[in-house]
Design an enzyme around this catalytic site. Sequence first.
Site, PDB file in Angstrom:
ATOM      1  N   CYS A 127      67.989  81.504  24.260  1.00 22.01           N
ATOM      2  CA  CYS A 127      68.968  82.341  23.564  1.00 22.01           C
ATOM      3  C   CYS A 127      69.673  83.280  24.533  1.00 22.01           C
ATOM      4  O   CYS A 127      69.421  84.488  24.556  1.00 22.01           O
ATOM      5  CB  CYS A 127      68.329  83.146  22.439  1.00 22.01           C
ATOM      6  N   CYS A 157      75.033  80.271  19.639  1.00 15.39           N
ATOM      7  CA  CYS A 157      74.708  81.614  20.082  1.00 15.39           C
ATOM      8  C   CYS A 157      75.337  82.598  19.098  1.00 15.39           C
ATOM      9  O   CYS A 157      76.516  82.935  19.219  1.00 15.39           O
ATOM     10  CB  CYS A 157      75.309  81.779  21.485  1.00 15.39           C
TER      11      CYS A 157
HETATM   12  C1  FAD Z   1      64.579  86.996  20.790  1.00 15.13           C
HETATM   13  C2  FAD Z   1      65.018  85.582  20.553  1.00 15.13           C
HETATM   14  C3  FAD Z   1      66.191  85.330  19.870  1.00 15.13           C
HETATM   15  C4  FAD Z   1      66.602  84.021  19.639  1.00 15.13           C
HETATM   16  N1  FAD Z   1      67.742  83.803  18.923  1.00 15.13           N
HETATM   17  C5  FAD Z   1      68.122  82.543  18.636  1.00 15.13           C
HETATM   18  C6  FAD Z   1      69.244  82.295  17.811  1.00 15.13           C
HETATM   19  O1  FAD Z   1      69.893  83.217  17.326  1.00 15.13           O
HETATM   20  N2  FAD Z   1      69.592  81.003  17.574  1.00 15.13           N
HETATM   21  C7  FAD Z   1      68.868  79.957  18.073  1.00 15.13           C
HETATM   22  O2  FAD Z   1      69.219  78.808  17.808  1.00 15.13           O
HETATM   23  N3  FAD Z   1      67.799  80.169  18.879  1.00 15.13           N
HETATM   24  C8  FAD Z   1      67.409  81.422  19.163  1.00 15.13           C
HETATM   25  N4  FAD Z   1      66.291  81.652  19.933  1.00 15.13           N
HETATM   26  C9  FAD Z   1      65.687  80.527  20.672  1.00 15.13           C
HETATM   27  C10 FAD Z   1      64.731  79.654  19.871  1.00 15.13           C
HETATM   28  O3  FAD Z   1      63.732  80.414  19.262  1.00 15.13           O
HETATM   29  C11 FAD Z   1      64.131  78.649  20.828  1.00 15.13           C
HETATM   30  O4  FAD Z   1      65.173  77.992  21.500  1.00 15.13           O
HETATM   31  C12 FAD Z   1      63.266  77.626  20.129  1.00 15.13           C
HETATM   32  O5  FAD Z   1      62.153  78.254  19.563  1.00 15.13           O
HETATM   33  C13 FAD Z   1      62.852  76.533  21.111  1.00 15.13           C
HETATM   34  O6  FAD Z   1      61.907  75.680  20.559  1.00 15.13           O
HETATM   35  P1  FAD Z   1      60.779  75.015  21.486  1.00 15.13           P
HETATM   36  O7  FAD Z   1      59.987  74.145  20.589  1.00 15.13           O
HETATM   37  O8  FAD Z   1      61.381  74.457  22.686  1.00 15.13           O
HETATM   38  O9  FAD Z   1      59.888  76.245  21.972  1.00 15.13           O
HETATM   39  P2  FAD Z   1      59.006  77.214  21.107  1.00 15.13           P
HETATM   40  O10 FAD Z   1      59.530  77.329  19.720  1.00 15.13           O
HETATM   41  O11 FAD Z   1      58.880  78.483  21.895  1.00 15.13           O
HETATM   42  O12 FAD Z   1      57.594  76.508  20.988  1.00 15.13           O
HETATM   43  C14 FAD Z   1      56.838  76.084  22.096  1.00 15.13           C
HETATM   44  C15 FAD Z   1      55.449  75.735  21.598  1.00 15.13           C
HETATM   45  O13 FAD Z   1      54.733  75.044  22.601  1.00 15.13           O
HETATM   46  C16 FAD Z   1      53.417  75.569  22.679  1.00 15.13           C
HETATM   47  N5  FAD Z   1      52.954  75.312  24.050  1.00 15.13           N
HETATM   48  C17 FAD Z   1      53.335  75.907  25.190  1.00 15.13           C
HETATM   49  N6  FAD Z   1      52.703  75.359  26.248  1.00 15.13           N
HETATM   50  C18 FAD Z   1      51.919  74.378  25.754  1.00 15.13           C
HETATM   51  C19 FAD Z   1      51.031  73.460  26.342  1.00 15.13           C
HETATM   52  N7  FAD Z   1      50.809  73.421  27.659  1.00 15.13           N
HETATM   53  N8  FAD Z   1      50.371  72.598  25.523  1.00 15.13           N
HETATM   54  C20 FAD Z   1      50.570  72.595  24.180  1.00 15.13           C
HETATM   55  N9  FAD Z   1      51.406  73.467  23.576  1.00 15.13           N
HETATM   56  C21 FAD Z   1      52.073  74.344  24.360  1.00 15.13           C
HETATM   57  C22 FAD Z   1      53.578  77.024  22.315  1.00 15.13           C
HETATM   58  O14 FAD Z   1      52.349  77.579  21.872  1.00 15.13           O
HETATM   59  C23 FAD Z   1      54.620  76.945  21.219  1.00 15.13           C
HETATM   60  O15 FAD Z   1      53.998  76.706  19.988  1.00 15.13           O
HETATM   61  C24 FAD Z   1      65.829  82.952  20.136  1.00 15.13           C
HETATM   62  C25 FAD Z   1      64.636  83.207  20.815  1.00 15.13           C
HETATM   63  C26 FAD Z   1      64.219  84.508  21.005  1.00 15.13           C
HETATM   64  C27 FAD Z   1      62.925  84.768  21.709  1.00 15.13           C
END
Ligand code: FAD
Length: 481
Positions: free
Chosen positions: A228, A425
Amino acid sequence: MDTFTKSSTVAFEALEREGGMSRRDALKVMGLTGGAAMMMGAPTPAEAGPSSEKKVKLLIVGGGAGGIMALARLKRALPNADITIITPNEIHIYQPGQVFMAAGLYTHDDVIRPNKEFISDDVNWIKDEVASFDPDNNKVVTRAGKEVGYDYMVVATGIVYHYDWIEGLTEADIGTNGISSVYLSDLEKGTTKGGEVTWKWFNELKAAAASGKKPTVIYTQPATPIKCGGAPQKILYLSADHLKKEGLGANYIFATNGGKLFGIPSIAKSLEETQKQYDTITNKFKHNLIAMDVKNKVATFEETYQIKGEYDADLDEYEMITKKRQVEMKYDFIHVVPPMSPPKAVVDSKLGWQKGSAKGWLEVDMHTLQHRRYPNVFGMGDVLGIPKGKTGGSARHHGPVVTENLVSVIEGKKPTAKFDGYTVCPLKVDYGHIIMAEFNYDGLAPTIPFLDPAKPRWFWWAFDLYMLKPMYWYLMMRGLM
Ligand SMILES: Cc1cc2nc3c(=O)[nH]c(=O)nc-3n(C[C@H](O)[C@H](O)[C@H](O)COP(=O)(O)OP(=O)(O)OC[C@H]3O[C@@H](n4cnc5c(N)ncnc54)[C@H](O)[C@@H]3O)c2cc1C
């Protein structure tokens, strides 16, 4: 502009005029515009996609936004698959909601749900982390030492924060001594300290401004890719508006390693206009926070700048030489955005890019999301080493692409579905307006094409505050959009 577009635009503009649209009316409009606005770029629903009856062993690593979206879609697409998910977090955080927590509009309870709501009993859930990947032998090893094999794997491990890469700062400092960081959360434990301490910080800042002396407030953005990318500025504008509503101001400094406010010129221009509505905001571009003296409230940045070198008569230009110097800034309050990287298990594995600027991030094809060297491995979400898209909105668009391509590979066909780089965004420029910056590899990609994406809109604010969260829990997490 055709008649439909023109009349729709006029209607939206009219509806948007502050006070001219109640919350109820907003919901009606959202209902009417459902086909477009609610789908936000509308990836194909899972039901419409291909499926395979083959019995395969599928492993999903990571159970955040991307992993759960992948699970929901792949469960439907592969009815006979033996599916395992490895993720430690029993609690799922709706991370975008942390910004609304920082603004005092959501609480911790608004942004969490048990992960078991999204992981059904017929899925083998290993509540652990992958400690090492062995893609040559199609297996992983967990922290507890358990070996798990697979035929196909989806990696969705997200991103990790490195507050400790800023010398003198530790995570424990966040929430003390005028330091805040909306990002701070423990995904494994389901804590959202960042949202909580930042709302407290908003109010401490207001109290300091009310006491007569204008505080100096720094907002940082690091040199690494971040999830983000708009969040650092969201906190800047929301906190400035929190003060402005009381007739207060501060010396705001936006210190970013970047060279501009936003990569797309029309959005950057609109943000420049936004900045004019607040007390002095000074932009310090090419400034990367490297150290902090927490006690004495001094931040040290590495500034990158260029000087003229020798004149080249053939080219009729000067050679430009890049230099770096350290710059210290005193502050009363600071909002820190930490450097970020992929999890260590990915960095240390053969799955990451082995060299180049994306080194360590998952080496997938930027369109098919298939691993470039291990064709039975796909990626979802923030961990991807591709040019765009570290947002939940991007992960939602990864879902149908990964599902379709994985089914193709299982069926012995070429993967042909393509991710277009969709990134969203929602830039909160005040309490009540959002610039909904949606773009892909080719440039701006607004979901509602007749609405100028660079314009701050109350409509998008209402949509983000009231609609996105239920859509996340009830549609996105269930692979229905
Ligand atoms: C403050 C903030 C504001 C945001 N605002 C927006 C917005 O307005 N709009 C938008 O679209 N996005 C936004 N985002 C971004 C969005 O939350 C992320 O892009 C999204 O969560 C990504 O998903 P992901 O599955 O890649 O990672 P995550 O959702 O972070 O999940 C990763 C997962 O993998 C697990 N994990 C990590 N390492 C391992 C491992 N070695 N083995 C097994 N499991 C593991 C973790 O425990 C977690 O459960 C924001 C994020 C933040 C922090």
